[in-house]
Design a protein around this motif. Structure first.
Motif, PDB file in Angstrom:
ATOM      1  N   ASN A   2       1.097  -1.356  -0.084  1.00 32.84           N
ATOM      2  CA  ASN A   2       0.132  -0.017   0.083  1.00 32.84           C
ATOM      3  C   ASN A   2       1.069   0.953  -0.471  1.00 32.84           C
ATOM      4  O   ASN A   2       1.650   1.518   1.023  1.00 32.84           O
ATOM      5  CB  ASN A   2      -1.288  -0.097   1.376  1.00 32.84           C
ATOM      6  CG  ASN A   2      -1.691   0.927   1.467  1.00 32.84           C
ATOM      7  OD1 ASN A   2      -1.347   2.266   0.763  1.00 32.84           O
ATOM      8  ND2 ASN A   2      -3.489   0.795   1.966  1.00 32.84           N
ATOM      9  N   GLU A   3       0.421   1.893  -0.579  1.00 38.04           N
ATOM     10  CA  GLU A   3       1.618   3.240  -1.500  1.00 38.04           C
ATOM     11  C   GLU A   3       1.378   3.848   0.127  1.00 38.04           C
ATOM     12  O   GLU A   3       2.462   4.832   1.128  1.00 38.04           O
ATOM     13  CB  GLU A   3       1.295   4.257  -2.338  1.00 38.04           C
ATOM     14  CG  GLU A   3      -0.164   5.068  -2.441  1.00 38.04           C
ATOM     15  CD  GLU A   3      -0.486   5.336  -3.532  1.00 38.04           C
ATOM     16  OE1 GLU A   3      -0.901   6.281  -3.767  1.00 38.04           O
ATOM     17  OE2 GLU A   3      -0.625   4.897  -4.980  1.00 38.04           O
ATOM     18  N   ASN A   4       0.136   4.394   0.994  1.00 34.97           N
ATOM     19  CA  ASN A   4       0.060   4.639   2.227  1.00 34.97           C
ATOM     20  C   ASN A   4       1.452   4.373   2.797  1.00 34.97           C
ATOM     21  O   ASN A   4       1.943   5.156   4.055  1.00 34.97           O
ATOM     22  CB  ASN A   4      -0.940   5.309   2.976  1.00 34.97           C
ATOM     23  CG  ASN A   4      -2.121   6.739   2.717  1.00 34.97           C
ATOM     24  OD1 ASN A   4      -1.619   7.279   1.550  1.00 34.97           O
ATOM     25  ND2 ASN A   4      -2.855   6.406   2.231  1.00 34.97           N
ATOM     26  N   LEU A   5       1.089   2.961   2.896  1.00 37.14           N
ATOM     27  CA  LEU A   5       1.940   2.008   4.344  1.00 37.14           C
ATOM     28  C   LEU A   5       2.969   2.765   4.099  1.00 37.14           C
ATOM     29  O   LEU A   5       4.146   2.702   4.718  1.00 37.14           O
ATOM     30  CB  LEU A   5       1.909   0.982   4.499  1.00 37.14           C
ATOM     31  CG  LEU A   5       2.946  -0.588   4.951  1.00 37.14           C
ATOM     32  CD1 LEU A   5       2.818   0.631   6.488  1.00 37.14           C
ATOM     33  CD2 LEU A   5       2.132  -1.076   5.194  1.00 37.14           C
TER      34      LEU A   5
END
Length: 85
Positions: A2-5
Motif C-alpha cells: 500500500n502506498e500509504n504504508l
C-alpha cells in the motif's frame, strides 16, 4: 505494498534519523560537531514538506515531517544552549 504504508514507513525512518544525534548531544552537552547552517536548512526544508503535505492533504507527509521538525528544533535549542562560541 500500500502506498500509504510505504509513505508512513519512509516517514518514520526519516523522522527518527536525528534522534540518536539529539540523544548524544543531550548526554554529552557538546555541539561542536553540529552545523548550525545544516540545522537551519533542514528545519526549513522539513517545514516546507509539512506545508506541501497540507497542500496535497497527505497525512503521512504532514505527520512524519512535523515530528522531524520538532526533533530538529530540539536539536537547535540544544545547539544554542550548549554552544560555547
Amino acid at each position: 505494498m500500500n502506498e500509504n504504508l510505504l509513505g508512513i514507513i519512509a516517514g518514520v525512518l526519516t523522522s527518527i534519523s536525528m534522534i540518536p544525534q539529539l540523544v548524544k548531544v543531550v548526554r554529552e552537552k557538546n555541539v561542536e560537531d553540529i552545523s548550525l547552517l545544516m540545522l537551519l536548512i533542514l528545519i526549513s526544508g522539513l517545514s516546507l514538506w509539512v506545508w506541501y503535505g497540507f497542500v496535497k492533504d497527505e497525512l503521512p507527509i504532514i505527520v512524519s515531517n512535523s515530528f522531524a521538525v520538532l526533533v530538529n528544533i530540539n536539536l537547535l535549542i540544544c545547539y544554542m544552549v550548549y554552544n560555547k562560541k
